[in-house]
Write a protein that holds these residues in place. Structure first.
Motif, mmCIF file in Angstrom:
data_model
loop_
_atom_site.group_PDB
_atom_site.id
_atom_site.type_symbol
_atom_site.label_atom_id
_atom_site.label_comp_id
_atom_site.label_asym_id
_atom_site.label_seq_id
_atom_site.Cartn_x
_atom_site.Cartn_y
_atom_site.Cartn_z
ATOM 1 N N GLU A 1 -5.047 1.126 -3.308
ATOM 2 C CA GLU A 1 -4.606 1.196 -1.908
ATOM 3 C C GLU A 1 -3.640 2.359 -1.701
ATOM 4 O OE1 GLU A 1 -5.728 -0.557 0.647
ATOM 5 O OE2 GLU A 1 -7.070 -1.761 -0.588
ATOM 6 N N VAL A 2 -4.127 3.575 -1.965
ATOM 7 C CA VAL A 2 -3.338 4.785 -1.743
ATOM 8 C C VAL A 2 -4.029 5.610 -0.654
ATOM 9 C CG1 VAL A 2 -2.399 6.891 -2.763
ATOM 10 C CG2 VAL A 2 -2.521 4.788 -4.124
ATOM 11 N N TYR A 3 -3.249 6.064 0.319
ATOM 12 C CA TYR A 3 -3.770 6.771 1.484
ATOM 13 C C TYR A 3 -2.987 8.054 1.689
ATOM 14 C CZ TYR A 3 -5.703 2.130 2.348
ATOM 15 O OH TYR A 3 -6.355 0.930 2.211
ATOM 16 N N ALA A 4 -3.562 8.961 2.471
ATOM 17 C CA ALA A 4 -2.873 10.217 2.779
ATOM 18 C C ALA A 4 -3.167 10.610 4.211
ATOM 19 C CB ALA A 4 -3.315 11.325 1.827
ATOM 20 N N ALA A 5 -2.173 11.239 4.845
ATOM 21 C CA ALA A 5 -2.332 11.748 6.205
ATOM 22 C C ALA A 5 -1.581 13.068 6.307
ATOM 23 C CB ALA A 5 -1.799 10.745 7.234
ATOM 24 N N LYS B 1 0.863 -1.174 0.000
ATOM 25 C CA LYS B 1 0.000 0.000 0.000
ATOM 26 C C LYS B 1 0.907 1.235 0.000
ATOM 27 C CE LYS B 1 -3.433 -2.445 2.794
ATOM 28 N NZ LYS B 1 -4.210 -2.466 4.067
ATOM 29 N N LEU B 2 0.349 2.370 -0.429
ATOM 30 C CA LEU B 2 1.114 3.609 -0.464
ATOM 31 C C LEU B 2 0.465 4.633 0.457
ATOM 32 C CD1 LEU B 2 3.233 5.584 -1.567
ATOM 33 C CD2 LEU B 2 1.703 6.001 -3.523
ATOM 34 N N LEU B 3 1.273 5.250 1.303
ATOM 35 C CA LEU B 3 0.797 6.282 2.222
ATOM 36 C C LEU B 3 1.612 7.548 2.020
ATOM 37 C CD1 LEU B 3 -0.738 7.423 4.662
ATOM 38 C CD2 LEU B 3 0.789 6.130 6.154
ATOM 39 N N LEU B 4 0.917 8.661 1.771
ATOM 40 C CA LEU B 4 1.557 9.975 1.654
ATOM 41 C C LEU B 4 1.293 10.750 2.934
ATOM 42 C CD1 LEU B 4 -0.233 9.685 -1.447
ATOM 43 C CD2 LEU B 4 1.935 10.840 -1.873
ATOM 44 N N ALA B 5 2.356 11.334 3.517
ATOM 45 C CA ALA B 5 2.223 12.040 4.788
ATOM 46 C C ALA B 5 2.690 13.484 4.623
ATOM 47 C CB ALA B 5 3.033 11.336 5.868
ATOM 48 N N PHE B 6 1.815 14.444 4.931
ATOM 49 C CA PHE B 6 2.058 15.857 4.666
ATOM 50 C C PHE B 6 2.410 16.611 5.948
ATOM 51 C CE2 PHE B 6 -1.561 14.713 1.680
ATOM 52 C CZ PHE B 6 -0.710 14.317 0.650
ATOM 53 N N HIS B 7 3.529 17.337 5.888
ATOM 54 C CA HIS B 7 3.987 18.125 7.039
ATOM 55 C C HIS B 7 3.128 19.373 7.217
ATOM 56 C CE1 HIS B 7 5.712 21.191 4.383
ATOM 57 N NE2 HIS B 7 6.235 20.194 3.648
ATOM 58 N N PHE C 1 5.458 6.274 10.136
ATOM 59 C CA PHE C 1 4.474 5.274 9.726
ATOM 60 C C PHE C 1 5.132 3.946 9.340
ATOM 61 C CE2 PHE C 1 1.709 9.045 8.869
ATOM 62 C CZ PHE C 1 0.612 8.647 9.618
ATOM 63 N N GLU C 2 6.250 4.026 8.608
ATOM 64 C CA GLU C 2 6.872 2.799 8.113
ATOM 65 C C GLU C 2 7.445 1.941 9.237
ATOM 66 O OE1 GLU C 2 10.027 5.907 8.368
ATOM 67 O OE2 GLU C 2 7.957 5.808 7.639
ATOM 68 N N ARG C 3 7.613 2.519 10.427
ATOM 69 C CA ARG C 3 8.104 1.756 11.576
ATOM 70 C C ARG C 3 6.972 1.021 12.294
ATOM 71 N NH1 ARG C 3 11.999 1.559 9.556
ATOM 72 N NH2 ARG C 3 14.035 2.466 9.983
ATOM 73 N N HIS C 4 5.725 1.378 11.981
ATOM 74 C CA HIS C 4 4.581 0.791 12.684
ATOM 75 C C HIS C 4 3.792 -0.181 11.831
ATOM 76 C CE1 HIS C 4 5.444 4.265 15.264
ATOM 77 N NE2 HIS C 4 4.802 3.617 16.214
ATOM 78 N N SER C 5 4.136 -0.310 10.557
ATOM 79 C CA SER C 5 3.449 -1.262 9.696
ATOM 80 C C SER C 5 4.370 -1.674 8.562
ATOM 81 C CB SER C 5 2.166 -0.638 9.118
ATOM 82 O OG SER C 5 1.571 -1.515 8.177
ATOM 83 N N SER C 6 4.348 -2.949 8.260
ATOM 84 C CA SER C 6 5.150 -3.461 7.135
ATOM 85 C C SER C 6 4.337 -3.524 5.850
ATOM 86 C CB SER C 6 5.670 -4.868 7.479
ATOM 87 O OG SER C 6 4.574 -5.754 7.722
ATOM 88 N N ASP C 7 3.140 -2.930 5.862
ATOM 89 C CA ASP C 7 2.251 -3.003 4.702
ATOM 90 C C ASP C 7 2.370 -1.796 3.772
ATOM 91 O OD1 ASP C 7 1.177 -5.412 5.616
ATOM 92 O OD2 ASP C 7 -0.340 -4.383 6.820
ATOM 93 N N TYR C 8 3.072 -0.731 4.228
ATOM 94 C CA TYR C 8 3.056 0.519 3.479
ATOM 95 C C TYR C 8 4.448 0.948 3.032
ATOM 96 C CZ TYR C 8 -1.625 1.230 5.441
ATOM 97 O OH TYR C 8 -2.948 1.089 5.797
ATOM 98 N N ILE C 9 4.516 1.436 1.803
ATOM 99 C CA ILE C 9 5.598 2.327 1.402
ATOM 100 C C ILE C 9 5.109 3.734 1.721
ATOM 101 C CG2 ILE C 9 6.795 3.299 -0.593
ATOM 102 C CD1 ILE C 9 6.720 0.515 -1.855
ATOM 103 N N VAL C 10 5.959 4.538 2.339
ATOM 104 C CA VAL C 10 5.520 5.856 2.803
ATOM 105 C C VAL C 10 6.307 6.945 2.083
ATOM 106 C CG1 VAL C 10 5.090 7.340 4.790
ATOM 107 C CG2 VAL C 10 5.015 4.847 5.061
ATOM 108 N N ALA C 11 5.581 7.916 1.547
ATOM 109 C CA ALA C 11 6.190 9.086 0.917
ATOM 110 C C ALA C 11 5.899 10.301 1.780
ATOM 111 C CB ALA C 11 5.630 9.280 -0.487
ATOM 112 N N TYR C 12 6.956 11.079 2.072
ATOM 113 C CA TYR C 12 6.830 12.319 2.832
ATOM 114 C C TYR C 12 7.153 13.477 1.893
ATOM 115 C CZ TYR C 12 7.017 9.212 6.923
ATOM 116 O OH TYR C 12 6.768 8.219 7.843
#
Length: 604
Positions: free
Chosen positions: A144-148, A67-73, A88-99
């Motif tokens: 499976e693309v998410y954003a936070a 899954k892909l997760l984008l996290a915005f500062h 995020f990547e330290r709490h789940s092995s399901d996501y590649i995380v882009a900041y």
């Protein structure tokens, strides 16, 4: 469909006009840039004149789909700061995380009011480029693309939901409500699940919102109501306490969710005492397909199907009380009927209310009937490890109770049963039950199901809910009204608006005749006492239908005679209620408790 308000409890908390949504500028065709090693699990990726920080999970495998997760500062922040904040990547092995890093000091969040807007920063286009770029580098699971986001990054995440809903499945925003400008312009291309987390003592972006000519904010409760409305959610929010100082307001349209987590005393921060924001967001993303359940509820799995069970009074000894709902005059039946009775009885007993398949929060199924409930109930009780019980059946749930007795009473300590206005398996009564509307549904079911799927009966279903709620409110006795769980009633009953639930109701009515035939073929219970509460609700039908008064009067007389016979034959009580409504559970909970107390006393 426009849903109308009902006393302020059956309505959304805010009404806004929707204008045209903002559009992003053309995205560039930049190809993936070489990865610049920065750390074993985080690398800065260059896309044209912009960058994002890419973080891979532990035990990353190039052959695995993620899954892909984008996290915005937040405003003035950067990629590394947001990564340090959330990890995020330290709490789940399901996501590649882009900041991602904003082009200006702020994101172009959709308020058309800040530096990024004035300088024309195409942040939405940049996010589309990142999604495409990572999709070329790695295998991303379809859809499976998410954003936070945090603070102003949370406001931008809302803009992503409003304008890139076709790209993202869900977003989460922390420490921000919603700008009034975006609330007006947002027009989601596709429903998106949304989580908001906000401290009530936030002094930067206030929880209660603010009024400003250039940058006004809705309150967070109004913001989640607005976002829920954009998702076409059901009107009544579920209210829950998630722990000390943590409350939930939750909306759903049956598929997508919109929820606000409020932190009492929480400031403008990512983490809160007793609430791990990162793990809670990941849990929200991971449970989008599962319904949010009311307090005291759980899903019990039996033979691959999940059943909604609500349990109260679990610390009480003695037999468990099992409540089975049946049809009212609208042929609706779910655990909303026990919104008063269950807490009323739970003062002294362990009490379970249960929903059949396709009702409440139970799984959907095309194979539904009151007859199959007996087998389902046995599996549920085994899962709950309840071996001693009293069954309370309302209306045609007597069909389920009778079959449960016949097939399973030898396997369990069934102390007795209480039937409230049961179906009467005698010729005149059966003829009435099998007439309209049951015969019409049976004849027209195949054509009716797609008609319901098109939403053609949703408005009429809503109108029935409005009337039913008013009728229930008028029935409540003053001495027990404080125990009525209106939030549970509203949240449960509004599930009937969902198309799948409307179709389940149609299937149950169409199958009613077969259920009645099986019921009529069973012998009367003989080894356990069956008490019957017999209200005179038929009187209203007789008065309102003079042309059919003779048949209705015979039905009433036949029902009273059969109910007396059943109670006498089984060693139970016959309890007649005059000038009573069919919904005895709301009007006379004290009579039901007295009848249960009597049954319990017989086995002592």
């Amino acid at each position: 469909m426009k849903l109308r308000s009902l006393g302020g409890l059956l309505a959304l908390t805010i009404t806004l006009f929707t204008l045209s949504a903002c559009s992003s500028s053309d995205k560039s065709g930049t190809s993936p840039s070489p990865v610049a090693p920065e750390s074993p699990d985080a690398q800065t990726i260059q896309l044209g004149d912009r960058t994002y920080l890419l973080a891979l999970p532990d035990n990353f495998s190039q052959s695995k789909a993620y899954k892909l997760l984008l996290a915005f500062h937040g405003s003035g922040g950067d990629s590394a700061g947001m990564r340090s904040l959330s990890r995020f990547e330290r709490h789940s092995s399901d996501y590649i995380v882009a900041y991602p890093k904003s082009k200006e000091v702020e994101w172009n969040e959709g308020c058309d009011c800040n530096i990024a807007h004035r300088k024309g920063a195409d942040d939405l286009g940049f996010i589309e480029q990142i999604i495409a770029d990572i999709g070329q580098r790695y295998t991303i699971q379809e859809g499976e693309v998410y954003a936070a986001g945090f603070s102003q990054g949370a406001l931008f995440a809302q803009n992503v939901a409003c304008n890139l809903g076709h790209k993202v499945k869900a977003i989460a925003g922390v420490a921000a409500p919603m700008s009034r400008q975006l609330a007006l312009s947002c027009a989601m291309q596709k429903p998106v699940s949304i989580m908001m987390v906000h401290g009530k003592a936030d002094g930067v972006l206030p929880y209660q919102g603010s009024t400003h000519a250039n940058f006004g904010l809705l309150s967070s409760p109004d913001a989640i109501a607005r976002l829920a409305a954009l998702n076409f959610s059901l009107p009544n929010p579920m209210l829950k306490n998630l722990g000390p100082n943590v409350d939930l307001i939750h909306y759903s349209n049956g598929k997508q969710k919109a929820q606000l987590v409020s932190i009492k005393g929480g400031a403008h921060t990512w983490q809160f005492a007793g609430f791990d924001t990162t793990t809670r967001i990941l849990a929200f993303f991971g449970a989008l397909e599962q319904p949010e359940l009311p307090e005291h509820s759980q899903l019990i799995e039996v033979e691959g199907q999940k059943f909604h069970v609500r349990a109260l009074g679990l610390s009480n000894d003695g037999p468990a009380i099992v409540l089975l709902p049946g049809f009212n005059y609208n042929y609706s039946a779910d655990s909303a009927w026990f919104a008063l009775l269950q807490p009323y009885l739970a003062r002294h007993y362990r009490v379970y209310s249960m929903d059949r398949l396709g009702n409440g929060f139970s799984d959907a199924s095309e194979e539904v009937s009151f007859g199959r409930v007996a087998q389902d109930l046995n599996g549920i009780l085994n899962a709950l490890n309840e071996k001693e019980l009293i069954v309370v059946a309302f209306s045609n749930a007597s069909i389920s109770a009778s079959q449960f007795y016949q097939h399973h009473h030898a396997d369990i300590n069934l102390r007795g049963m209480l039937w409230i206005d049961p179906d009467i398996p005698l010729p005149n009564s059966l003829a009435l039950y099998k007439g309209y509307p049951a015969d019409w549904y049976l004849a027209n079911l195949d054509a009716l199901l797609p008609h319901l799927a098109a939403g053609n009966w949703t408005e009429r279903t809503w109108q029935k809910l409005v009337v039913e709620r008013e009728e229930v409110a008028a029935l409540l006795p003053e001495q027990s009204a404080a125990l009525m769980d209106w939030n549970f009633f509203d949240v449960l009953s509004q599930q009937r608006l969902l198309v799948g639930h409307q179709q389940t109701r149609a299937r149950e009515i169409a199958g009613y005749s077969a259920d009645l035939d099986a019921y009529a073929a069973l012998p009367l219970p003989a080894s356990v006492p069956v008490s019957v509460i017999d209200s005179d609700f038929e009187e209203q039908d007789i008065q309102n239908n003079p042309d059919n008064a003779k048949a209705l009067r015979l039905w009433q007389q036949e029902g009273s005679a059969w109910s007396k016979q059943l109670a006498e034959f089984s060693g139970g009580q016959y309890i007649s209620l005059e000038q009573a409504d069919h919904m005895v559970m709301f009007q006379h909970p004290e009579v039901i408790q007295q009848a249960i107390d009597w049954l319990v006393a017989q086995g002592q």
